[in-house]
Structures are given as structure tokens and as C-alpha cells.
Design a protein around this motif. Structure first.
Motif, PDB file in Angstrom:
ATOM      1  N   VAL A  63       0.914  -1.229  -0.021  1.00 56.51           N
ATOM      2  CA  VAL A  63      -0.085  -0.032  -0.093  1.00 56.51           C
ATOM      3  C   VAL A  63       0.950   1.190   0.076  1.00 56.51           C
ATOM      4  N   VAL A  64       1.856   1.304   0.884  1.00 54.16           N
ATOM      5  CA  VAL A  64       2.802   2.372   0.760  1.00 54.16           C
ATOM      6  C   VAL A  64       3.585   2.628  -0.382  1.00 54.16           C
ATOM      7  N   ARG A  65       3.780   1.762  -1.185  1.00 49.83           N
ATOM      8  CA  ARG A  65       4.334   1.921  -2.493  1.00 49.83           C
ATOM      9  C   ARG A  65       3.336   2.464  -3.614  1.00 49.83           C
ATOM     10  N   CYS A  66       2.138   2.528  -3.313  1.00 46.83           N
ATOM     11  CA  CYS A  66       1.014   2.913  -4.385  1.00 46.83           C
ATOM     12  C   CYS A  66       1.309   4.424  -4.366  1.00 46.83           C
ATOM     13  N   GLU A  67       0.774   5.161  -5.360  1.00 41.98           N
ATOM     14  CA  GLU A  67       1.202   6.524  -5.449  1.00 41.98           C
ATOM     15  C   GLU A  67      -0.236   7.407  -5.514  1.00 41.98           C
ATOM     16  N   ASP A  68      -1.288   6.890  -5.234  1.00 42.47           N
ATOM     17  CA  ASP A  68      -2.553   7.659  -5.490  1.00 42.47           C
ATOM     18  C   ASP A  68      -3.554   7.002  -4.606  1.00 42.47           C
ATOM     19  N   ALA A  70      -6.619   5.773  -5.398  1.00 41.28           N
ATOM     20  CA  ALA A  70      -7.247   4.695  -5.824  1.00 41.28           C
ATOM     21  C   ALA A  70      -6.352   3.363  -5.881  1.00 41.28           C
ATOM     22  N   SER A  71      -5.295   3.617  -6.299  1.00 44.74           N
ATOM     23  CA  SER A  71      -4.016   2.381  -6.418  1.00 44.74           C
ATOM     24  C   SER A  71      -3.949   1.726  -4.681  1.00 44.74           C
ATOM     25  N   ALA A  72      -3.877   2.712  -3.799  1.00 48.14           N
ATOM     26  CA  ALA A  72      -3.822   2.242  -2.369  1.00 48.14           C
ATOM     27  C   ALA A  72      -4.930   1.405  -2.120  1.00 48.14           C
ATOM     28  N   VAL A  73      -6.055   2.194  -2.210  1.00 51.10           N
ATOM     29  CA  VAL A  73      -7.426   1.192  -1.668  1.00 51.10           C
ATOM     30  C   VAL A  73      -7.546  -0.086  -2.723  1.00 51.10           C
ATOM     31  N   ALA A  74      -7.204  -0.010  -3.930  1.00 49.94           N
ATOM     32  CA  ALA A  74      -7.167  -1.232  -4.732  1.00 49.94           C
ATOM     33  C   ALA A  74      -6.218  -2.237  -4.164  1.00 49.94           C
ATOM     34  N   GLY A 130      -1.592  12.725   2.360  1.00 47.34           N
ATOM     35  CA  GLY A 130      -2.434  13.793   1.777  1.00 47.34           C
ATOM     36  C   GLY A 130      -3.285  13.231   0.683  1.00 47.34           C
ATOM     37  N   VAL A 131      -3.608  12.047   0.670  1.00 47.08           N
ATOM     38  CA  VAL A 131      -4.475  11.442  -0.464  1.00 47.08           C
ATOM     39  C   VAL A 131      -5.690  11.229  -0.025  1.00 47.08           C
ATOM     40  N   VAL A 132      -6.075  11.652   1.334  1.00 46.67           N
ATOM     41  CA  VAL A 132      -7.654  11.450   1.642  1.00 46.67           C
ATOM     42  C   VAL A 132      -8.104  12.816   1.538  1.00 46.67           C
ATOM     43  N   ALA A 133      -9.432  13.090   1.501  1.00 48.41           N
ATOM     44  CA  ALA A 133      -9.791  14.360   1.914  1.00 48.41           C
ATOM     45  C   ALA A 133      -9.556  15.111   2.930  1.00 48.41           C
ATOM     46  N   PRO A 134      -9.198  16.565   2.777  1.00 51.09           N
ATOM     47  CA  PRO A 134      -8.645  17.360   4.024  1.00 51.09           C
ATOM     48  C   PRO A 134      -9.175  17.090   5.293  1.00 51.09           C
ATOM     49  N   PRO A 135     -10.675  16.915   5.591  1.00 53.74           N
ATOM     50  CA  PRO A 135     -11.251  16.979   6.751  1.00 53.74           C
ATOM     51  C   PRO A 135     -11.146  15.705   7.592  1.00 53.74           C
ATOM     52  N   LEU A 172     -16.690  -2.974  -2.486  1.00 51.30           N
ATOM     53  CA  LEU A 172     -15.722  -2.364  -1.470  1.00 51.30           C
ATOM     54  C   LEU A 172     -14.636  -1.205  -1.613  1.00 51.30           C
ATOM     55  N   ALA A 173     -13.959  -1.610  -2.817  1.00 49.34           N
ATOM     56  CA  ALA A 173     -12.713  -0.663  -2.940  1.00 49.34           C
ATOM     57  C   ALA A 173     -13.461   0.746  -3.539  1.00 49.34           C
ATOM     58  N   ARG A 174     -14.472   0.474  -4.332  1.00 45.02           N
ATOM     59  CA  ARG A 174     -15.069   1.692  -4.793  1.00 45.02           C
ATOM     60  C   ARG A 174     -15.854   2.490  -3.840  1.00 45.02           C
ATOM     61  N   GLN A 175     -16.274   1.763  -2.870  1.00 46.63           N
ATOM     62  CA  GLN A 175     -16.792   2.467  -1.669  1.00 46.63           C
ATOM     63  C   GLN A 175     -15.888   3.196  -0.774  1.00 46.63           C
ATOM     64  N   ALA A 176     -14.799   2.416  -0.663  1.00 44.12           N
ATOM     65  CA  ALA A 176     -13.790   3.061   0.263  1.00 44.12           C
ATOM     66  C   ALA A 176     -13.130   4.397  -0.620  1.00 44.12           C
ATOM     67  N   VAL A 177     -12.934   4.326  -1.672  1.00 43.56           N
ATOM     68  CA  VAL A 177     -12.272   5.673  -2.586  1.00 43.56           C
ATOM     69  C   VAL A 177     -13.532   6.369  -2.298  1.00 43.56           C
ATOM     70  N   ASN A 178     -14.518   6.416  -2.532  1.00 49.37           N
ATOM     71  CA  ASN A 178     -15.698   7.364  -2.339  1.00 49.37           C
ATOM     72  C   ASN A 178     -15.753   8.044  -0.857  1.00 49.37           C
ATOM     73  N   LEU A 179     -15.545   7.134  -0.015  1.00 46.48           N
ATOM     74  CA  LEU A 179     -15.834   7.666   1.660  1.00 46.48           C
ATOM     75  C   LEU A 179     -14.459   8.515   1.681  1.00 46.48           C
ATOM     76  N   LEU A 180     -13.430   8.080   1.296  1.00 40.42           N
ATOM     77  CA  LEU A 180     -12.132   8.974   1.590  1.00 40.42           C
ATOM     78  C   LEU A 180     -12.078  10.085   0.823  1.00 40.42           C
ATOM     79  N   GLU A 181     -12.690  10.307  -0.364  1.00 43.69           N
ATOM     80  CA  GLU A 181     -12.510  11.394  -1.305  1.00 43.69           C
ATOM     81  C   GLU A 181     -13.232  12.459  -0.835  1.00 43.69           C
ATOM     82  N   ASP A 182     -14.816  12.006  -0.653  1.00 42.92           N
ATOM     83  CA  ASP A 182     -15.792  12.669  -0.138  1.00 42.92           C
ATOM     84  C   ASP A 182     -16.443  12.233   1.252  1.00 42.92           C
ATOM     85  N   PRO A 183     -15.712  12.409   2.195  1.00 45.17           N
ATOM     86  CA  PRO A 183     -16.233  11.923   3.542  1.00 45.17           C
ATOM     87  C   PRO A 183     -17.531  12.533   4.253  1.00 45.17           C
TER      88      PRO A 183
END
Length: 189
Positions: A63-68, A70-74, A130-135, A172-183
Motif C-alpha cells: 500500500v505504501v508503494r502506491c502513488e494515489d 485509488a491504487s492504495a485502496v485497490a 495527503g491522499v484523503v480528503a482534507p477534513p 468495497l474498493a469503490r466505496q472506500a475511495v468514495n468515502l475517503l474522497e468525499d467523507p
């Protein structure tokens, strides 16, 4: 230990005695008690071995090696799916026995604590990069990861709803990205 796992899964934790396990393993009951302790200690040892074999360190490194995000969540989705699939019989065993045995509930709590800590470490990395939504802070990110990749999420889709692991992983991957981009959901806090 595998004899115990097979018996617990096949007949139910509450129905299996240490005598049953000893006979299945081909050892004396006294020998079994001397080597593993009580039935609860045997269950704990089985599940602690699963936790140790869960490859969480390797998954974290991937996960740490992923650059964004979506890749980390996948990557996280695929890794947690692999562990959930590999240890499905142990997870089923825990679900079945924790209602009938307080000590088994303690084992469940141990497994959940270990799993949540692993997801929290991923959350710390995602927030720090800093890849998740700022709040979102570490706690909010970890909670969202648990919601999407915790034991109940996989079990609900695969066991209760009959989904394939592939379909569950994608959702679950799509849901996680959605929840982390728009919390914050519309109209919610």
C-alpha cells in the motif's frame, strides 16, 4: 491444531470437547491439555496463528508503494480480500462460537483489535501523504477503512448475500475511495 480447527468448524465450537480434539489428533487428552491448555486457549492459539500469517506487513508495504488513493485502496481491497478468503473457516468459527462462549468472545476481540490496528497504520499513511480528503484525520480514515474492509463487510456480502469475492472486492474498493474522497455525505455531518 488443525484437528481442532476441523472439528470446531464441522461440529461447532461449543459441541467439541478437548477429548474429541485429542482423539482426532491421536494424542492423549492429558497431553493435549499440557501442550495447549484449555479449549479457549487452543482457539486463541489457532486464531493468533491466523493473525500472524495474515501478511499484514507485506500488505502495508504494498500500500505504501502506491502513488494515489485509488491504487492504495485497490491494493488494500485485494490484500484484505485474500486474508478474508484464506481464513474464512476461522472467521466462520469465531462468528459461530462467540455467542455461546465468553472466552471465545475475548478471542474475537483480540482478532478485531489486531485487524483494526493494521487498518489504522494504513490510515496513518494515507493521511500523512495527503491522499484523503482534507477534513479526514487518522481516526476518520481508519473508521472508513474498517467499514469497507472489516470482517463484517466481507461477511455481509460474501456469506449473507452470496456475492463472489471478486464482486465484493470491486464494490468495497469503490466505496472506500468514495468515502475517503468525499467523507461527508450530502446533508450529513
Amino acid at each position: 491444531m488443525e484437528a481442532a480447527r476441523d472439528l470446531f468448524v464441522t461440529h461447532g465450537y461449543a459441541q467439541v470437547t478437548m477429548g474429541h480434539v485429542a482423539r482426532s489428533a491421536g494424542v492423549a487428552t492429558k497431553t493435549l491439555y499440557a501442550s495447549v491448555g484449555t479449549k479457549t486457549e487452543l482457539l486463541h492459539a489457532l486464531l493468533a496463528a491466523d493473525v500472524a500469517d495474515s501478511r499484514t506487513t507485506e500488505l502495508y508495504d504494498e500500500v505504501v508503494r502506491c502513488e494515489d488513493l485509488a491504487s492504495a485502496v485497490a491494493c488494500l481491497a485485494h490484500g484484505t480480500r485474500g486474508n478474508t478468503e484464506r481464513f474464512a473457516s476461522s472467521i466462520d468459527l469465531l462468528y459461530a462460537c462467540m455467542a455461546s462462549d465468553d472466552k471465545a468472545r475475548e478471542v474475537w476481540d483480540y482478532v478485531v483489535t489486531q485487524y483494526r490496528q493494521a487498518l489504522r497504520e494504513v490510515a496513518q499513511h494515507l493521511v500523512a501523504t495527503g491522499v484523503v480528503a482534507p477534513p479526514l484525520d487518522v481516526d476518520g480514515t481508519a473508521d472508513r477503512l474498517w467499514l469497507c474492509f472489516g470482517l463484517s463487510a466481507w461477511r455481509s456480502l460474501v456469506v449473507d448475500c452470496g456475492w463472489s469475492y471478486d464482486d465484493a472486492e470491486r464494490l468495497l474498493a469503490r466505496q472506500a475511495v468514495n468515502l475517503l474522497e468525499d467523507p461527508v455525505p450530502a446533508g450529513g455531518a
